[in-house]
Design a protein around this motif. Structure first.
Motif, PDB file in Angstrom:
ATOM      1  N   LYS A  62       0.821  -1.211   0.000  1.00 18.58           N
ATOM      2  CA  LYS A  62       0.000   0.000   0.000  1.00 18.58           C
ATOM      3  C   LYS A  62       0.856   1.263   0.000  1.00 18.58           C
ATOM      4  CE  LYS A  62      -1.928  -1.112   3.897  1.00 18.58           C
ATOM      5  NZ  LYS A  62      -1.198  -2.326   4.287  1.00 18.58           N
ATOM      6  N   SER A  63       1.840   1.288   0.902  1.00 18.91           N
ATOM      7  CA  SER A  63       2.675   2.488   0.957  1.00 18.91           C
ATOM      8  C   SER A  63       3.440   2.669  -0.336  1.00 18.91           C
ATOM      9  CB  SER A  63       3.668   2.391   2.111  1.00 18.91           C
ATOM     10  OG  SER A  63       2.968   2.336   3.324  1.00 18.91           O
ATOM     11  N   THR A  64       3.881   1.555  -0.909  1.00 19.92           N
ATOM     12  CA  THR A  64       4.601   1.639  -2.170  1.00 19.92           C
ATOM     13  C   THR A  64       3.733   2.291  -3.231  1.00 19.92           C
ATOM     14  OG1 THR A  64       5.712  -0.393  -1.528  1.00 19.92           O
ATOM     15  CG2 THR A  64       5.932   0.277  -3.812  1.00 19.92           C
ATOM     16  N   PHE A 106       2.143  11.610   5.782  1.00 21.84           N
ATOM     17  CA  PHE A 106       2.840  10.353   6.030  1.00 21.84           C
ATOM     18  C   PHE A 106       2.346   9.670   7.292  1.00 21.84           C
ATOM     19  CE2 PHE A 106       5.399  12.801   3.241  1.00 21.84           C
ATOM     20  CZ  PHE A 106       5.943  11.881   2.378  1.00 21.84           C
ATOM     21  N   GLN A 107       2.725   8.396   7.355  1.00 23.75           N
ATOM     22  CA  GLN A 107       2.256   7.555   8.438  1.00 23.75           C
ATOM     23  C   GLN A 107       2.764   8.025   9.796  1.00 23.75           C
ATOM     24  OE1 GLN A 107       2.936   3.497   7.508  1.00 23.75           O
ATOM     25  NE2 GLN A 107       2.288   2.736   9.468  1.00 23.75           N
ATOM     26  N   ASP A 108       4.019   8.448   9.837  1.00 21.67           N
ATOM     27  CA  ASP A 108       4.649   8.729  11.116  1.00 21.67           C
ATOM     28  C   ASP A 108       4.683  10.240  11.345  1.00 21.67           C
ATOM     29  OD1 ASP A 108       6.345   9.122  13.218  1.00 21.67           O
ATOM     30  OD2 ASP A 108       8.141   8.446  12.156  1.00 21.67           O
ATOM     31  N   ALA A 183      -3.067  10.116   1.848  1.00 26.99           N
ATOM     32  CA  ALA A 183      -2.762   9.977   3.266  1.00 26.99           C
ATOM     33  C   ALA A 183      -2.399   8.526   3.549  1.00 26.99           C
ATOM     34  CB  ALA A 183      -3.955  10.414   4.108  1.00 26.99           C
ATOM     35  N   ASP A 184      -1.132   8.292   3.903  1.00 26.31           N
ATOM     36  CA  ASP A 184      -0.668   6.931   4.157  1.00 26.31           C
ATOM     37  C   ASP A 184      -0.823   6.607   5.632  1.00 26.31           C
ATOM     38  OD1 ASP A 184       0.502   4.487   4.236  1.00 26.31           O
ATOM     39  OD2 ASP A 184       2.466   5.123   3.520  1.00 26.31           O
ATOM     40  N   GLU A 185      -1.831   5.843   5.962  1.00 24.33           N
ATOM     41  CA  GLU A 185      -2.126   5.484   7.350  1.00 24.33           C
ATOM     42  C   GLU A 185      -1.925   6.680   8.271  1.00 24.33           C
ATOM     43  OE1 GLU A 185      -1.532   1.689   8.558  1.00 24.33           O
ATOM     44  OE2 GLU A 185      -0.672   0.913   6.707  1.00 24.33           O
ATOM     45  N   PRO A 186      -2.687   7.718   8.083  1.00 21.60           N
ATOM     46  CA  PRO A 186      -2.414   8.949   8.821  1.00 21.60           C
ATOM     47  C   PRO A 186      -2.702   8.819  10.309  1.00 21.60           C
ATOM     48  CG  PRO A 186      -4.468   9.146   7.622  1.00 21.60           C
ATOM     49  CD  PRO A 186      -3.863   7.831   7.222  1.00 21.60           C
TER      50      PRO A 186
END
Ligand SMILES: Nc1ncnc2c1ncn2[C@@H]1O[C@H](COP(=O)(O)OP(=O)(O)OP(=O)(O)O)[C@@H](O)[C@H]1O
Ligand SMILES: [Mg+2]
Lengths: 327, 306, 294
Positions: A62-64, A106-108, A183-186
């Protein structure tokens, strides 16, 4: 600005991926080894105004895919067109106009803000880069919109809580008034109540700002609550695309397994994993035929021989399965 | 393991070629005419021409390079301008002295570092630790070209226990070896201490302790062998420092090794000799590093896969 | 460089004033010593009791006396005065070489680490080749062919010194460029140059500072080593290396001529190593041990 127009005329297409493949070089004992394909045969369109969810197990790619969508990675095959720009040959001069319309969260939340920059600098850099005014007034309006107070301008990221940081990251992305937000796993790094707040905020922003949203998540409840459409990914492929409201009637055995693994209370990734039998196969040695076949309850001989293609059905939903479950 | 060695050798080839090329080019970095520099301004034109063609300087650069490479493959480093002997023979005749000095320095370094570092690690934060670390700090900062003369003044001149300079008996080796080994001993003792403290915190050492083994048994039998693995690499890496230090040390003690030969060559502007010495020392260094890598991979299998 | 030296704790901007006291006692002693050397170098013309180039052959090689606390050299010049002026040479060579090296090394490291690919491979092969020579050897060889002069010493040492910085910076950048805040900078639309200078560079400066401190110590040592071998400043120059080289010939009759310059070098290098070690522990408490200054 260049724009891709959907030939069928049911709304503007902001991004279109065709036959996208992403392979990473690997190193082994003797130096270079054949690259590993993390994404394969990705076909996807993102329509203006919608919110699309990308769901799947951890490590599914997914992130890719999200990074490909914002041009942080270059596809090794296929084409990625976003806002009318071909990301595989994006010219340096096209970066500013592209990122004026396209942003990513980003996620983090602690990692995505430069710890040496104050809130004001983080926000005003974005606006100045794009030739927008960076008056305190404007910045404060941005902060208010994401639920932060004006004194955040003076704060360094480490002086904020995780939720506040994610809001600031969001404000930074929104500072250029983009049309498409990835939004990657926000929220996955945040505690539960903060998660709910941020998600509600995203939902509101999407409505108020006419924002198109791509939300990466492994949490189906999140997805159901705040998205219009869901694309289910498995081992680097999209296996099903359907409206979020029809999630309960998903026809791919993997989507169904994801759903069934949802306990009545809050889902957690670990439980989700347990519910699907066996470990996810590795990218290095993908199983023959359908990637889900070794773990699938209804797999037949054909599934081991032939990779199912992602095909659209009468409702416009898409599915890659030889023996789909009934709705 | 075999694959690992082959891979390392493969990586080494371009580096070796680069080293050779750089050394070859050294002669061409000379501002002005090297022949003038070597023979002096008033040399006869015929002599000049003879030297020029002997060195191949009258040929195009790529031909000179080809000649240099083909010479190297045959172990031919050219002729010394002054002695007219072959450079490789000159270097070879100095090799035993250099080797002796290096081994002496290494023995001093390990002989000081192991006990010092172990003692410090056994009683961290005690006066032993503090003292050992202060000594090591001093040792790292003390220049060879100063320690050497001090040792000579103290032990050779005032006390008259040891010879002032030159090579011969084992007594001749004592002061040069100490001069050379001190800096490395200082660095290693800190490393031994740190890596021993690490190892002492590990589970298997605690288990060994719990089994009732005495502290010294635990350290010598369990912790020290493991703590020595990183020491091996650093010894390998520091061989470069040792080789550099050897040049100075040889100069201080008039020790007839490759370093002295190099300095003589520089003094007399015998550039083929200089090139040969630089090349040989660099090759020794590369070789030692290769051996260290292999040794390290053999001691710690994780490295092989990295 | 194993492990990244990127400070994981939030940047203590408010704590920058406590910076000096936060260093350990050894580092504070080192900083004090270093400050003394700097002051001595700056004020050399006023502190020196006599002309460092003075020639009084009738007083040559006199041992320390009241007028000349560290004695006189082969020309009868006051050794203390020469040492004070030598501090200028040593410190300014150290600083010049490290500045040039750091500039080249940071540039190469940023580009190599950020873009990777064939350019990176090429640059790193070149670095490997330079590292295949034991440090001082190549410097000796370079000065030998270029000719003994301080400018050539600077040139030779800088031609080798950048390698360490390049490797350090490259390693850090390779980690940094995967960090979300750099990715976020990329998706802000900023140019590569801006990202490298504003978002990446500030995060590598701390370890670069540590390396620079050890680097100055290394250069001071290297310059005096070259000088000792007769490959530095021309004879007569009040450089510590040249003084040692002169003292070498008269070691037995006038040991003070080489002892005091050696002591000055030792103390300066010691001070720099103390400061470097303290800085490193302060900026990254995980790592310990001494940096390479052999
Ligand atoms: N730069 C890279 N080089 C090599 N492999 C990579 C790279 N980036 C990602 N991968 C691999 O791609 C696979 C998918 O990673 P990705 O981060 O896209 O998964 P994900 O679905 O976002 O998972 P998660 O939910 O854990 O974030 C993983 O197996 C990962 O190891
Ligand atoms: Mg992810």
């Amino acid at each position: 600005m260049p724009e891709v127009v959907d030939p069928r005329g049911d709304g503007t297409i902001l991004a279109r991926l065709r036959g996208v493949e992403m392979a990473f070089p690997t190193r082994g004992w003797l130096g270079a080894e054949p690259p590993v394909k993390i994404l394969q045969n990705i076909d996807l369109e993102i329509r203006a105004g919608e919110s699309l969810a990308l769901v799947g197990e951890s490590g599914g790619g997914k992130s890719t895919l999200a990074r490909l969508l914002v041009g942080l990675l270059k596809a090794t095959a296929g084409s990625v067109e976003v806002m009318g720009y071909d990301l595989s040959r994006l010219h340096r001069n096209q970066r500013l106009p592209l990122y004026r319309q396209l942003q990513m969260v980003f996620q983090d939340p602690s990692g995505s803000l430069d710890e040496r920059w104050r809130g004001r600098a983080l926000l005003s850099e974005m606006r100045r880069l794009h030739g927008l005014d960076a008056e305190d007034e404007t910045l404060i309006r941005l902060l208010t919109e994401v639920g932060l107070s004006a004194d955040t301008l003076e704060r360094f990221p480490h002086q904020l809580s995780g939720g506040q940081r994610q809001r600031l990251a969001l404000a930074r992305a929104l500072a250029v008034e983009p049309r498409l937000l990835i939004a990657d796993e926000p929220v996955s790094a945040l505690d539960l109540s903060t998660q709910a707040h941020i998600l509600r905020l995203l939902r509101q922003l999407q409505a108020h700002r006419n924002l198109t949203l791509v939300l990466v998540s492994h949490d189906l409840e999140t997805v159901a609550a705040c998205c219009d459409r869901v694309a289910v990914m498995y081992l680097g492929r999209i296996v099903e695309v359907l409206p979020a409201g029809h999630l309960r009637r998903a026809r791919h055995p993997y989507s169904r397994a994801l759903l069934d693994s949802l306990p009545s209370s809050r889902p957690s990734e670990r439980r989700l994993r347990q519910a699907i039998v066996g470990e996810a196969p590795s990218f290095r040695q993908p199983p023959p035929g359908c990637p889900f076949q070794p773990r699938c309850g209804v797999a037949e001989a054909r599934c081991r021989q032939q990779v199912p293609v992602l095909e659209a059905d009468a409702d416009g939903n898409r599915l890659a399965c030889h023996y789909p479950l009934s709705s | 393991m075999v694959i690992f060695i082959l891979r390392r050798l493969g990586q080494l080839l371009p580096v070796l070629l680069g080293v050779v090329t750089l050394v070859f080019l050294l002669l061409h970095f000379i501002p002005g005419d090297p022949v003038d520099l070597m023979l002096g301004e008033q040399a006869m034109a015929t002599d000049r021409q003879a030297l020029r063609s002997a060195l191949g300087l009258d040929q195009p650069l790529w031909k000179q390079y080809g000649r240099y490479l083909s010479g190297l493959v045959r172990g031919d480093l050219g002729l010394s301008v002054h002695s007219q002997r072959s450079v490789s023979a000159e270097i070879w005749s100095r090799f035993p002295a250099s080797f002796e000095l290096m081994v002496g320095g290494l023995v001093v370094a390990l002989g000081l570092a192991l006990p010092l570092g172990t003692a410090a690690a056994l009683r961290p934060r005690s006066w032993i630790d503090g003292g050992a670390m202060a000594v090591s700090f001093l040792g790292v900062s003390i220049p060879n070209f100063w320690l050497g003369p001090l040792l000579i003044l103290a032990f050779a001149v005032h006390l008259d226990w040891l010879p002032v300079s030159g090579r011969g008996t084992w007594q001749h080796l004592v002061l040069p070896a100490i001069t050379l080994g001190t800096a490395m001993a200082a660095m290693l003792s800190r490393l031994v201490r740190a890596s021993l403290l690490d190892a002492l915190g590990d589970d298997y050492v605690r288990t060994a302790r719990a089994k009732g083994l005495t502290a010294s048994r635990v350290v010598l039998g369990h912790a020290l062998p493991n703590a020595l693995i990183p020491v091996v690499t650093v010894v390998g890496l520091q061989i470069g420092g040792l080789l550099s230090g050897a040049i100075i040390t040889e100069a201080v003690f008039a020790w007839p090794g490759i370093g002295s030969l190099l300095l003589d060559g520089i003094q007399s502007r015998d550039y083929p000799l200089v090139q040969g010495c630089v090349l040989v020392v660099a090759l020794i260094y590369v070789l030692v590093n290769l051996l260290t890598d292999i040794l390290y991979a053999w001691l710690d299998p994780r490295v092989r896969l990295a | 460089m194993k492990g990244s030296a990127i400070p994981t704790k939030p940047s203590p901007v408010g704590g920058r004033r406590r910076w000096l006291t936060a260093l350990g006692p050894a580092a504070r002693v080192g900083a004090l010593g270093l400050a003394l050397f700097v002051v001595a170098a700056l004020l050399a013309p006023w502190l020196a009791t006599s002309d460092p180039l003075e020639i009084r052959l009738e007083e040559q090689l006199r041992p320390p006396s009241v007028d000349h606390p560290l004695g006189q050299d082969g020309n009868g010049a006051d050794i203390l005065s020469r040492l004070l002026f030598g501090a200028r040479i040593s410190l300014s060579i150290g600083l010049t070489v490290v500045l040039i090296s750091a500039f080249i090394g940071i540039t190469v490291g940023l580009i190599s680490g950020y873009y990777g690919g064939p350019l990176d491979s090429l640059l790193m092969r070149f670095v490997d080749i330079l590292l295949a020579f034991p440090g001082l050897l190549l410097a000796i060889a370079l000065v030998a062919v270029l000719g003994p002069a301080l400018s050539n010493v600077v040139l030779a040492l800088a031609a080798l010194g950048w390698v360490g910085f390049a490797r350090l910076v490259r390693g850090q950048v390779m980690v940094l460029k995967e960090r979300p805040f750099v990715l976020a900078a990329q998706t802000s639309g900023a140019s590569d140059g801006r990202i490298l200078l504003l978002h990446v560079l500030p995060h590598v400066l701390s370890p670069v500072l540590v390396q620079a401190t050890f680097g100055i110590a290394g250069v001071v040592l290297a310059e005096s080593s070259l000088g000792f071998l007769g490959l530095g400043a021309p004879p007569g120059t009040p450089s510590w290396g040249a003084m040692l080289s002169e003292g070498r010939d008269v070691l037995f009759i006038a040991p003070h001529v080489s002892i005091f310059p050696g002591l000055a070098i030792l103390l300066l290098v010691l001070a720099l190593n103390f400061v470097g070690d303290g800085l490193r522990d302060h900026l990254d408490p995980r790592r310990q041990g001494l940096g390479g200054t052999s």
